[in-house]
Design a protein around this motif. Sequence first.
Motif: not given
Length: 272
Positions: A47-48, A60-61, A66-69, A92-96
Amino acid sequence: MLRTDLGVDLDLLVVLVAALWGAATGALLPRAAYRFSVPSGEAWRDRCPREHPVRGWLGRARCGQCAGGETSFASRAADEAVYGPRAADEAVYGHRAASLALVTALVCAALAAATGTRPELAVWLLLAPPGVLLAVVDLRVRRLPDPLTLPLAGAAVALLGLTALVPEHAGEWTTALLGALALGAGYLVLFLINPAGMGFGDVKLALTAGAVLGWYGWPTLMLGTFAGFLLGAFYGGALLVARRAGRKTAIPFGPFLIAGAFLGVLAGAYAA
């Protein structure tokens, strides 16, 4: 200097292809790095940070929910304070992906420049992304996950065995196998002597390092091993000088084991 029929420098082409491979595979590592980065004994993350499900291991992390509001204004404000506006916007919850892609691309390009068109390059390029992933996870949580270390050791020995059947290779599979056993045994002794200073994950990772270094012979094995300990000593000394650690502070050794193996392979490939 080899050239294709079109007059292109073949060695340069190999380096560019290797860099593209590294960039593409490195961009897939952030999600796995996030999921594996948990303390020893805990289950892998699924889970994020806001408890939305994280599916799959590659990519991608970034949490689409979350991005959807689906987050509160307070949560987004907290993210902006810690990570900056851009991270909050992208959830973003981790490394780029860009950072890991760049590191992996540089590693693969360097391996290609040293190895050239010899067949063992394919093995180095396959092992490089998991090596970067292991280094990232160990730096974050001082853990080297078994699902990565053990299969990587088996893959290294098996792939080098197949490479030994291909013409124009520059190493020996026998010394690769013996190198894996020797370095693994050496790290096991260190672990038994001082379990607090050497984790068992390092012992398992040493099997892979011993195989890739042993491919180019015993001098390369010793060089890469020494380089790893030297880099670890420099890092520990720098922490002591900066007063960010004490004499008994444990540091993650996996990244330095990997870096030493990387430098050793570069030296062995150039000398071959």
